[in-house]
Motif scaffolding. Structure first.
Motif: not given
Ligand code: UTP
Length: 291
Positions: A221-230
């Motif tokens: 799903t390639q959702e971005r998390g902390a720091g804009g990273e997957i």
């Protein structure tokens, strides 16, 4: 549960140790006389891993070369009668066909790097080993985890965990502690770098994981998390809704070789564990520790 494959994500930029990592992969930084990647390769081999999957990126060809034969070097060593050196190279050489390389074209995060290995891993549980975290112990950290995992139900995920001081929990991925059985416990929630005073426990997640292949569907799903990273932790939180995670408290000293101080400490710790270097190093250090 049989774990045959290990994934080594090695596509990161290594910004904490620039400029060392400008033209050289962080994973080729040397602890005593071997690159980081060789230590984790040996740890995985000792744990019974049969196939080694490296997720590489730009500037990482030295890692592929390290695991290849160097005919010129072999020939020169043979001509000079350097038997010990030839034995060292032969010992470190993976079996033909036991190594795969795939590429993460952009460093979009650890979760994305693991996802890049999905086709090579296929539909079976696998290990993830971060080369910049070394554990000094025999048996190695991964062997301890795999031994613990053999007692768990088929669809279990396993994390290597170690306690950290309460004032440092905000620097780590932390997991909550559920039902305990000796050195193993059911993970009750995970949180990446919790704000000070909010951590559910002192147990930090170390760079060793045994994961079920269903993690790939979540990472896709390639959702971005902390720091804009997957982030891998975010995908594990997702997977924990349908599958169990267990924490295994492992034996051994953990070293974060991706930081300057951790890298220096690891060099000293690994050198002091070597009978050929220990006494000389102890003498040499006296001079620097004098004041
Ligand atoms: P780190 O979190 O240490 O990141 O990655 P980094 O980019 O290597 O280093 P810093 O923080 O900038 O100094 C842990 C492991 O995950 C890999 C790294 O190569 C390292 O082995 N990684 C990280 C990837 O393969 N791809 C990524 O996008 C990020």
């Amino acid at each position: 549960m049989k774990i045959r494959k290990a994934v080594f994500p090695v596509a990161g930029l290594g910004t904490r140790v620039l400029p060392a990592t400008k033209a050289m992969p962080k994973e080729m930084l040397t602890i005593v006389d071997r690159p980081l990647i060789q230590y984790v390769f040996d740890e995985a081999k000792e744990a019974g891993i049969e196939h080694f999957v490296f997720v590489t990126g730009r500037n990482k060809t030295a890692i592929e070369d390290h695991f290849d034969r160097m005919y010129e070097l072999d020939a020169t060593l043979a001509a000079r009668g350097k038997k010990t050196e030839m034995e060292i190279l032969a010992r470190d050489q993976p079996e033909a066909g036991a190594v795969s390389f795939t590429r993460q074209q952009s460093p979009l995060g650890l979760g994305h790097a693991v996802w890049c290995a999905r086709d090579i891993v296929g539909d079976e549980p696998f290990a993830v080993v971060l080369p910049d975290e070394l554990v000094l112990n025999k048996p190695g950290c991964l062997a301890q985890m795999i031994a613990a995992a053999s007692e768990l139900p088929e669809k279990a995920n396993v994390l290597a965990v170690q306690e950290v001081p309460a004032d440092q929990t905000h620097q780590y991925g932390i997991c909550g502690v559920g039902k305990r059985d000796g050195k193993m416990f059911e993970v009750d929630g995970m949180v990446e770098k919790p704000a000070k005073g909010t951590a559910p426990s002192n147990f930090s997640i170390t760079g060793r994981y045994i994961l079920q292949p269903e993690i790939f569907k979540i990472l896709a799903t390639q959702e971005r998390g902390a720091g804009g990273e997957i982030q891998l932790t975010d995908a594990m939180i997702g997977l924990s809704k349908t599958q169990k995670f267990y924490g295994v408290e492992f034996e051994g000293e953990r070293h974060d070789c991706g930081s300057k101080s951790g890298f220096l400490r690891a060099n000293i710790a690994f050198a002091m564990a070597r009978p050929d270097l220990r006494d000389g190093l102890r003498e040499d250090m006296k001079k620097y520790l004098a004041d």
